[in-house]
Design a protein around this motif. Sequence first.
Motif, PDB file in Angstrom:
ATOM      1  N   TRP A 288       0.838  -1.199   0.000  1.00 55.99           N
ATOM      2  CA  TRP A 288       0.000   0.000   0.000  1.00 55.99           C
ATOM      3  C   TRP A 288       0.873   1.248   0.000  1.00 55.99           C
ATOM      4  CZ3 TRP A 288      -0.290   4.019   3.476  1.00 55.99           C
ATOM      5  CH2 TRP A 288      -1.419   4.833   3.415  1.00 55.99           C
ATOM      6  N   GLU A 289       0.447   2.305  -0.708  1.00 55.86           N
ATOM      7  CA  GLU A 289       1.117   3.600  -0.695  1.00 55.86           C
ATOM      8  C   GLU A 289       0.118   4.686  -0.321  1.00 55.86           C
ATOM      9  OE1 GLU A 289       3.100   4.447  -4.353  1.00 55.86           O
ATOM     10  OE2 GLU A 289       4.304   2.600  -4.312  1.00 55.86           O
ATOM     11  N   GLY A 290       0.553   5.617   0.488  1.00 50.65           N
ATOM     12  CA  GLY A 290      -0.323   6.705   0.886  1.00 50.65           C
ATOM     13  C   GLY A 290       0.389   7.653   1.825  1.00 50.65           C
ATOM     14  N   ASN A 291      -0.350   8.578   2.408  1.00 46.28           N
ATOM     15  CA  ASN A 291       0.215   9.604   3.283  1.00 46.28           C
ATOM     16  C   ASN A 291      -0.016   9.263   4.748  1.00 46.28           C
ATOM     17  OD1 ASN A 291       1.135  11.435   1.227  1.00 46.28           O
ATOM     18  ND2 ASN A 291      -0.996  11.936   0.833  1.00 46.28           N
ATOM     19  N   ARG A 292       0.984   9.516   5.547  1.00 45.77           N
ATOM     20  CA  ARG A 292       0.903   9.342   6.989  1.00 45.77           C
ATOM     21  C   ARG A 292       1.571  10.533   7.669  1.00 45.77           C
ATOM     22  NH1 ARG A 292      -2.573   6.528   6.139  1.00 45.77           N
ATOM     23  NH2 ARG A 292      -2.903   4.335   6.638  1.00 45.77           N
ATOM     24  N   TYR A 293       1.205  10.764   8.919  1.00 45.95           N
ATOM     25  CA  TYR A 293       1.857  11.789   9.727  1.00 45.95           C
ATOM     26  C   TYR A 293       2.900  11.116  10.624  1.00 45.95           C
ATOM     27  CZ  TYR A 293      -1.832  15.196   8.620  1.00 45.95           C
ATOM     28  OH  TYR A 293      -2.697  16.050   7.987  1.00 45.95           O
ATOM     29  N   TRP A 294       4.118  11.646  10.614  1.00 47.17           N
ATOM     30  CA  TRP A 294       5.143  11.111  11.507  1.00 47.17           C
ATOM     31  C   TRP A 294       4.741  11.283  12.966  1.00 47.17           C
ATOM     32  CZ3 TRP A 294       8.373   7.952  13.109  1.00 47.17           C
ATOM     33  CH2 TRP A 294       9.329   8.239  14.083  1.00 47.17           C
ATOM     34  N   SER A 295       4.046  12.368  13.285  1.00 51.82           N
ATOM     35  CA  SER A 295       3.630  12.584  14.671  1.00 51.82           C
ATOM     36  C   SER A 295       2.724  11.460  15.160  1.00 51.82           C
ATOM     37  CB  SER A 295       2.907  13.933  14.804  1.00 51.82           C
ATOM     38  OG  SER A 295       1.777  13.996  13.956  1.00 51.82           O
ATOM     39  N   HIS A 296       1.966  10.825  14.255  1.00 56.37           N
ATOM     40  CA  HIS A 296       1.118   9.696  14.648  1.00 56.37           C
ATOM     41  C   HIS A 296       1.941   8.419  14.785  1.00 56.37           C
ATOM     42  CE1 HIS A 296      -2.679  11.765  12.745  1.00 56.37           C
ATOM     43  NE2 HIS A 296      -2.119  12.473  13.718  1.00 56.37           N
ATOM     44  N   LEU A 297       2.908   8.236  13.891  1.00 55.42           N
ATOM     45  CA  LEU A 297       3.702   7.005  13.910  1.00 55.42           C
ATOM     46  C   LEU A 297       4.670   6.959  15.091  1.00 55.42           C
ATOM     47  CD1 LEU A 297       4.502   6.575  10.100  1.00 55.42           C
ATOM     48  CD2 LEU A 297       2.838   5.317  11.478  1.00 55.42           C
ATOM     49  N   ARG A 298       5.140   8.114  15.524  1.00 52.31           N
ATOM     50  CA  ARG A 298       6.106   8.111  16.631  1.00 52.31           C
ATOM     51  C   ARG A 298       5.424   7.950  17.988  1.00 52.31           C
ATOM     52  NH1 ARG A 298       7.740  14.569  16.772  1.00 52.31           N
ATOM     53  NH2 ARG A 298       5.798  15.299  17.710  1.00 52.31           N
ATOM     54  N   GLY A 299       4.072   8.071  18.009  1.00 51.65           N
ATOM     55  CA  GLY A 299       3.342   7.909  19.255  1.00 51.65           C
ATOM     56  C   GLY A 299       3.279   9.194  20.061  1.00 51.65           C
ATOM     57  N   ARG A 300       2.496   9.154  21.104  1.00 57.92           N
ATOM     58  CA  ARG A 300       2.343  10.335  21.958  1.00 57.92           C
ATOM     59  C   ARG A 300       3.577  10.516  22.825  1.00 57.92           C
ATOM     60  NH1 ARG A 300      -2.871   7.872  22.726  1.00 57.92           N
ATOM     61  NH2 ARG A 300      -4.465   8.930  21.492  1.00 57.92           N
ATOM     62  N   ASN A 301       4.033  11.763  22.888  1.00 61.03           N
ATOM     63  CA  ASN A 301       5.208  12.090  23.709  1.00 61.03           C
ATOM     64  C   ASN A 301       6.405  11.207  23.359  1.00 61.03           C
ATOM     65  OD1 ASN A 301       3.721  14.036  25.233  1.00 61.03           O
ATOM     66  ND2 ASN A 301       2.847  12.365  26.433  1.00 61.03           N
ATOM     67  N   ASN A 302       6.516  10.861  22.053  1.00 61.67           N
ATOM     68  CA  ASN A 302       7.633  10.044  21.569  1.00 61.67           C
ATOM     69  C   ASN A 302       7.734   8.707  22.285  1.00 61.67           C
ATOM     70  OD1 ASN A 302       8.752  11.808  19.560  1.00 61.67           O
ATOM     71  ND2 ASN A 302       9.480  13.114  21.228  1.00 61.67           N
TER      72      ASN A 302
END
Length: 251
Positions: free
Chosen positions: A142-156
Amino acid sequence: MSQTNTLPRYRIGERDTNDRYPVDVDGAPAGHIYRWHKVWYAVVPGQEETGHASPEAAAEQVTKLVDAGALTSQTASGPAEAPQAPGYALLLDPRLQPTPGNIRSAARALARLTELGWQPLAGYPGADNHWRMRCLVCPPRWEGNRYWSHLRGRNNDGIPRPLYRHEGCIPVPEHAGKLAVLVKSAPSCYCPAAHPTTADAAAALLKSVARARRVRDTEALTAHLTRLLGPCPAATVRAAAIEAALDTAKS
């Protein structure tokens, strides 16, 4: 009693692969809008970009520029073309300056994407902008757009949210097993590009980046950023080396 037509004269189209939304005014192509770090920018060919608080406000600005005669028969044929991107655009978004802080953030994000089974298809754009990537966990990829802020989790905390990756991906309970086979994190680099895995090597490259920026040597800058941010099985170690180099420089 006559009624005033309150419908906007503009129409915002669907987002394209470059995260641009085409804008038609009175049914004719006029320009485009895009979002960058929570600001919406209005773009009309030949005019200076302006930032706005909402997509509607940006599209209204496109309308005002049309009314002011900004478009000609040559420029009204469609949205403005994006300027030619520098060679490092697949590593670091050209709208981000290659500063030490941005390089640190990009290296950290790229290392974590490798661990999570994502392949970036564009340069690191910052935490709160769309980042185009490919899922390596499932077929078809699959290809698409994601936010790094979501992938890194809350408070890193490193926990992607949501754990669900995308429509059609393998079930969440199977992710860990797939990633264990897929992700091969090396303790050192064996790539021809010789990516830095020590603080000293990273510090030397960061100084080279600063020199290339100072003299506007885009070719050298691309080469240095490729060593700092290019694909590498030791991306996690490299990110730690960049962190250590910058922490040492502060002390």
